[in-house]
Design a protein around this motif. Structure first.
Motif, short mmCIF file in Angstrom:
data_model
loop_
_atom_site.label_atom_id
_atom_site.label_comp_id
_atom_site.label_asym_id
_atom_site.label_seq_id
_atom_site.Cartn_x
_atom_site.Cartn_y
_atom_site.Cartn_z
N PHE B 183 0.80 -1.22 0.00
CA PHE B 183 0.00 0.00 0.00
C PHE B 183 0.83 1.27 0.00
CE2 PHE B 183 -0.02 -1.58 4.42
CZ PHE B 183 0.69 -0.56 5.03
N ASN B 505 -10.28 -0.96 -6.80
CA ASN B 505 -8.86 -1.13 -7.07
C ASN B 505 -7.98 -0.57 -5.95
OD1 ASN B 505 -9.48 1.45 -7.67
ND2 ASN B 505 -8.54 1.51 -9.70
N TYR B 506 -8.60 -0.03 -4.95
CA TYR B 506 -7.84 0.43 -3.78
C TYR B 506 -8.56 0.04 -2.50
CZ TYR B 506 -4.87 3.05 -6.87
OH TYR B 506 -3.97 3.36 -7.84
N ALA B 508 -8.62 1.06 1.60
CA ALA B 508 -8.13 2.00 2.62
C ALA B 508 -8.22 1.30 3.96
CB ALA B 508 -8.96 3.26 2.63
N SER B 530 -17.68 3.84 -2.70
CA SER B 530 -16.89 2.90 -1.91
C SER B 530 -17.80 1.80 -1.40
CB SER B 530 -16.24 3.63 -0.72
OG SER B 530 -17.24 4.02 0.18
N SER B 660 -13.12 -0.33 0.59
CA SER B 660 -12.48 -0.46 -0.72
C SER B 660 -13.24 0.42 -1.70
CB SER B 660 -12.50 -1.91 -1.19
OG SER B 660 -13.81 -2.32 -1.46
N TYR B 662 -13.17 2.31 -6.02
CA TYR B 662 -12.60 2.31 -7.36
C TYR B 662 -12.20 3.72 -7.75
CZ TYR B 662 -12.31 2.20 -12.44
OH TYR B 662 -11.89 2.35 -13.73
N LYS B 668 -6.04 9.62 -10.10
CA LYS B 668 -5.14 9.03 -9.11
C LYS B 668 -4.58 10.06 -8.11
CE LYS B 668 -5.17 4.71 -10.26
NZ LYS B 668 -4.49 3.70 -11.04
N LEU B 671 -5.51 10.07 -4.48
CA LEU B 671 -4.87 9.20 -3.49
C LEU B 671 -3.84 9.97 -2.66
CD1 LEU B 671 -4.42 6.11 -5.79
CD2 LEU B 671 -6.07 6.36 -3.94
N ILE B 683 -3.29 3.29 2.20
CA ILE B 683 -4.04 2.97 0.99
C ILE B 683 -3.37 1.78 0.32
CG2 ILE B 683 -4.85 3.81 -1.24
CD1 ILE B 683 -5.99 5.62 0.74
N ASP B 685 -2.93 -0.58 -2.77
CA ASP B 685 -3.15 -0.47 -4.22
C ASP B 685 -3.27 -1.88 -4.82
OD1 ASP B 685 -3.01 -0.13 -6.89
OD2 ASP B 685 -1.14 1.02 -6.90
N ASP B 687 -4.69 -2.12 -7.84
CA ASP B 687 -4.98 -1.80 -9.24
C ASP B 687 -4.12 -2.63 -10.18
OD1 ASP B 687 -6.54 -0.28 -10.94
OD2 ASP B 687 -4.80 0.94 -11.49
#
Lengths: 229, 827
Positions: B183, B505-506, B508, B530, B660, B662, B668, B671, B683, B685, B687
């Motif tokens: 992350f 794709n992420y 937290a 989310s 989570s 997208y 980006k 982020l 975070i 990643d 992706d």
């Protein structure tokens, strides 16, 4: 008509009390009954009779293509009715040639290959030369590579004659050999058949309902309703 | 062999005369497609395995929290394996008065053993692939590092006490893991610089990864040798174990590829049986004549067996060659989609194609061939004499045995084999009886029908046994094709569902409760959806019904992995909608003290509903009773939990939130903002992983599509061959009818009726057969939820009617277009 063999002049084909019947819904159907027959080497015999008289059945029993329900068939003194199918096949390969009404050439093979076939089956290394010679003899030297489809009926039957004689069989069975041919072509084929028969001293058993053809044979056997006349 | 030469000559002559064309064609298709698929699947599978190995940057990886014994490395090199090593740890970077927690990875010479890195030489440069790590004294970093620390390429970056020059921007690393170390933004450096950083001290939290590549056998031997010596902190990773989501996709794809091979073999088998049947019937006369000319039964059998063996070997060899070319063609077409490094075609796959050809030929052609030796020589005088049909047990037994072995060889799975063969056979038996009954019921209606329909249907009824077997053969073909199509669609749908367009794709993690509402608000403001925010308490499972949990686990199991680390424990009033309870009951919102356990872990640890589980959370202990066991899909990229508690059980412990979401590529930057605003939040990643995964799935899908078309094409060609194999009788009768004055139009119509009804009946059966097989496949083998495919069931009769009708119609053109005399003469 002779019904027994003479010791000094042995028969090539002999039948004793030969019969064939099949079960039917109305009981046993007798196709052939009590046929006693002696044929000597080199003889030519015509088996005549109407349709359904049992001619073809008699031929099939004499040639070992079928088995009788009663009696025996002797070829060169050997009882073929006690042999198994493979034994009879070996005997056919060794002694017997056939000519059929429907020619029975293999459609995929050329004239030459059709004639070579019986020699190849007996493992003869000289098959091609012998087949060529015989096809020449029946006037088809120029048709060697033609398949049955490319040949006329008369030509097909001449190929069949060549195939029958190429093994120099002791006995030739001919089943209505002109049945599918016009009279002129038929006559030509028959002339050839008898010529070859003489040249090779073959014993000829010819099934026909053509009286003039039967008359060219040395002896005639009449059949009616499965019995010898 | 005395007659070998003769057999060869007969074979040549038969070949020349066209008697063998149909048989050769059917066998050629079978072998060519079996070889193509076997080669293609084998190569693809090995390529994909290699590609999947790229995810690990090696074929096998040993992960642990301490360096390994040197003896282990010596053992690996002794076995011919090539090793590399990476060390991962986090470190705070401080540049230009900015502070950033980074994930440092020190890589050895040789890294990456599989796959490659992608980097940019300048911020605006083009991405290029590179097959090694940075040189000593340099570092490659992710863009986020540069922007967060106000650095540029060429600047110095100090890791611990060691200054390194940033020479490249890292955009891709093959072995990026979706875990704790992924992350934070990445810095890759050379291992030689590691001691100089002074970061790694006794007690430091460091992860060591040892990658190995080499021969499969050496890898297996090494793994076997290694396993018993591992300590609890060490784990072996390989693609099937480490990446379950990829493993299951690969496994399903492999099974699909196997299935399409089976489909083609099944279809071809039916066609070969028919072609051999026709060949046999067309050789009755020849056999009779040969026997008349003195051939013994055994000799006839040998004569034809030798011919078929030679034919099989020649055709199979040519089929293998065609298969080889076909496979090359497939790879050529698929080139843009496939990895550049393709595994070489394996000779074994070719040999398999060859053996398959011989096996299919003998399995399906031998029983009809056996009839040839039984032909009575009397047939030369009486054409109607036919030998008895081959014994049913022989025909079916041999074919079933050979099919079973082939299916097993392809699927490597007795369960699948038994499923396919068993259901197939019992269906055939039942359906055969059904069709026989149907045809019988049809008979009384005939006199009431118009002439065209009457004649068309009489065509079916005249030889009802042959019609039944034709309907069954066509239905197998159709079912196989439909099966292939449906499985493909469902498989791809399943994948799509698993990873929808906007799959998160992420992740937290560690969102502080006080900041959670603001965090959610920020996401909302940025227009980002989310998933739910889950409260998380870190805890360890220690006892099951007062028994220490260690006693319950086997080494290397999922259970072992789960109990050796802290689990993320969460609670919710109800279990998530995409989880389903497999046993036990849901709790009502106000019942504290209950826990829901994920099924695989429960199975692994032998946890049942009603068991008491004890956890340690921080220094404290907490107990809960198992309310239910639930199953879930791990590979959805949504937050998933082994343990979900009922509300009120864990509320008193310190917690953080997890979610989570997208983020599209274009946004980006968000982020970085989030990271700055919420420094405590991490975070994660996923992706990159997601993209890799999607690429692989897309490639699999494309390959599967191509294989499907191939199977379909083979199916249709063989279908036509099968129709053609049964035409002789029809042609003969058609010619006769025309001689009697039947008009061509009328004849065409009767053929359409006959083949149309044949095809429609086959289609109905095909629908039933394919659904039965689908059910077994999905529920028992592929583990995909089964739903009856009504569309297939509804369309198959139509497809059958059309395809068989048209193939039959086309095949009997000869009857209609040629002069009847020619047809009759030829026959």
């Amino acid at each position: 008509m002779q019904t027994h063999s003479e010791p000094n002049n042995p028969s090539i084909i002999e039948t004793r009390n030969l019969g064939k019947s099949v079960p039917s819904s109305e009981g046993e159907l007798h196709i052939l009954s009590s046929v006693d027959l002696i044929i000597k080497p080199g003889e030519s015999i015509a088996v005549v009779g109407e349709s359904g008289s049992g001619k073809t059945t008699l031929l099939s029993l004499l040639a070992g293509l079928d088995t009788p329900t009663s009696g025996s068939v002797f070829i060169k003194g050997r009882d073929i009715t006690v042999m198994n199918e493979d034994g009879r096949a070996a005997l056919r390969n060794e002694l017997i040639g056939f000519v059929f009404q429907s020619f029975q050439l293999l459609p995929g093979l050329t004239a030459l290959e059709n004639v070579m076939l019986p020699l190849e089956l007996s493992g003869d290394g000289n098959a091609e030369a012998a087949a060529r010679a015989l096809l020449e003899r029946v006037g088809l030297a120029r048709r060697l590579t033609h398949t049955p489809k490319q040949l006329s009926g008369g030509e097909q039957q001449r190929v069949a004659l060549a195939r029958a004689f190429v093994t120099r069989p002791a006995i030739l069975f001919a089943d209505e050999p002109t049945g599918n041919l016009d009279s002129k072509t038929g006559a030509h084929v028959i002339d050839l058949l008898f010529e070859l028969n003489r040249e090779q001293h073959t014993t000829l058993v010819l099934v026909t309902h053509d009286a003039s053809l039967a008359a060219r044979c040395g002896r005639m056997i009449g059949l009616a309703a499965g019995r010898m006349l | 062999m005395k007659r070998f030469g003769l057999a060869l000559r007969l074979l040549l002559r038969d070949g020349r005369s066209g008697e063998l064309t149909l048989l050769v064609l059917a066998l050629l298709i079978a072998v060519a497609s079996a070889t193509t698929i076997s080669l293609f699947a084998d190569r693809l599978q090995r390529t994909l395995t290699v590609q999947a190995a790229e995810f690990l940057a090696g074929d096998l990886v040993l992960a642990g929290s301490m360096p390994i014994d040197d003896a282990w490395r010596r053992r690996a090199t002794g076995l011919g394996l090539i090793p590399s090593q990476t060390v991962e740890f986090s470190s705070v970077l401080l540049e230009n008065e900015q502070m950033l927690l980074a994930a440092i990875k020190a890589v050895s010479q040789g890294y990456p053993l599989r796959g490659f890195l992608k980097t940019l030489e300048t911020e605006a440069g083009a991405e290029s692939q590179i097959a090694h790590g940075p040189q000593p004294g340099t570092a490659w970093v992710e863009k986020r590092i540069l922007s967060a620390l106000n650095l540029h390429v060429g600047d110095m970056l100090t890791v611990g006490e060691k200054p390194l020059q940033v020479t490249r921007i890292l955009t891709y690393e093959p072995d990026k893991r979706g875990d704790f170390y992924s992350f934070s933004p990445r810095v890759v450096m050379h291992q030689a610089d590691l001691p100089a950083t002074g970061v790694i001290q006794p007690g430091s939290h460091v992860h060591y990864f040892y990658q190995f590549i080499g021969e499969e056998t050496a890898l297996v031997a090494f793994k076997k040798w290694l396993k018993p010596q591992l300590n609890p902190s060490q784990r072996i990773l390989d693609i099937h174990e480490d990446r379950p989501e990829l493993g299951s996709a690969l496994q399903r794809a492999e099974r699909y590829l196997g299935l399409s091979s089976i489909v083609v073999i099944l279809i071809a088998g039916a066609a070969i049986a028919m072609a051999a049947g026709r060949y046999t019937e067309r050789h009755f006369n020849t056999s009779a004549l040969l026997r008349c000319l003195g051939c013994k039964q055994r000799e006839i059998f040998r004569l034809y067996t030798v011919q078929f063996l030679v034919l099989g070997m020649l055709t199979s060899a040519i089929g293998c060659l065609l298969g080889w070319l076909g496979q090359l063609g497939l790879f050529y077409v698929l080139k843009p989609l496939l990895p550049q490094q393709l595994a070489n075609p394996s000779l074994l796959a070719v040999v398999f194609g060859f053996v398959t050809g011989m096996a299919i030929l003998l399995g399906f052609a031998l029983p009809p061939l056996l009839r040839l030796q039984k032909v009575s020589p009397l047939r030369v005088l009486r054409r109607d004499l036919e030998p008895l049909p081959a014994k049913a047990w022989l025909i079916y037994g041999l074919a079933i045995a050979i099919m079973s072995v082939l299916v097993w060889r392809y699927s490597n799975d007795w369960q699948m084999t038994a499923g396919i063969v068993g259901i197939g056979l019992s269906s055939l038996l039942v359906l055969g009886l059904l069709v026989t009954g149907m045809l019988k019921l049809l008979r009384p209606w005939l006199p009431k029908l118009g002439l065209t329909w009457r004649f068309g249907l009489q065509g079916l009824l005249r030889n009802s046994r042959a019609s039944v077997s034709q309907i069954l053969a066509f239905s197998i073909t159709l079912a196989a094709m439909s099966l292939s199509f449906t499985v493909r669609s469902d498989l791809i749908d399943q994948w799509r569902q698993q990873l929808p367009e906007r799959a998160p794709n992420y992740f937290a993690l560690n969102i502080i409760p006080a900041q959670q509402p603001a965090f959610a608000q920020d996401l909302l403001r940025a227009g980002i959806d989310s998933s739910a925010f889950y409260p998380v308490v870190r805890g360890r499972l220690v006892e099951i019904n007062t028994e220490a949990v260690q006693k319950r686990v086997s080494k290397d199991s999922q259970g072992e992995a789960a109990i050796h680390r802290e689990l993320s424990l969460t609670w919710a009033p109800a279990i998530p909608a995409d989880n389903s309870i497999t046993s036990g009951e849901a709790w009502s919102a106000d019942q504290a003290g209950w826990v829901s356990v994920e099924q695989k872990l429960a199975d692994n640890l032998g946890i049942k509903v009603g068991d008491d589980l004890r956890f340690t959370v921080g220094g404290a202990q907490v107990s809960a009773r198992v309310a239910n066991i639930r199953s879930l899909q791990w590979d959805t990229m949504k937050p998933n939990f082994y343990m979900i508690f009922s509300p009120g059980t864990l509320n008193d412990f310190p917690l953080t939130y997890l979610t989570s979401f997208y983020v599209p590529d274009a946004e980006k930057n968000l982020l970085n903002q989030l990271l700055k605003t919420y420094p405590a939040t991490t975070i994660l990643d996923v992706d990159q992983i997601l993209k890799q995964f999607k690429t692989i799935l897309m490639q699999l899908t494309q390959a599967i599509d191509l294989l499907l078309y191939f199977a379909l094409a083979a199916g249709f060609t063989v279908l036509f061959a099968a129709v053609y194999a049964t035409l002789d009788d029809r042609i003969r009768q058609g010619a006769l009818l025309r001689t009697l004055g039947a008009r061509r139009d009328w004849l065409r119509k009767t053929h359409l009726v006959e083949f149309g009804v044949l095809g429609a009946s086959a289609g109905i059966l095909a629908a039933a057969i394919s659904q039965a097989i689908l059910y077994v496949l999905y529920s028992r083998v592929m583990h995909i939820p089964y739903e009856p495919s009504w569309l297939a069931a509804a369309t198959l009769p139509g497809i059958g009617m059309l395809s068989v009708g048209l193939a039959g119609y086309w095949g009997v053109r000869a009857v209609v277009d040629q002069s009847p005399l020619r047809v009759l003469r030829r026959l």
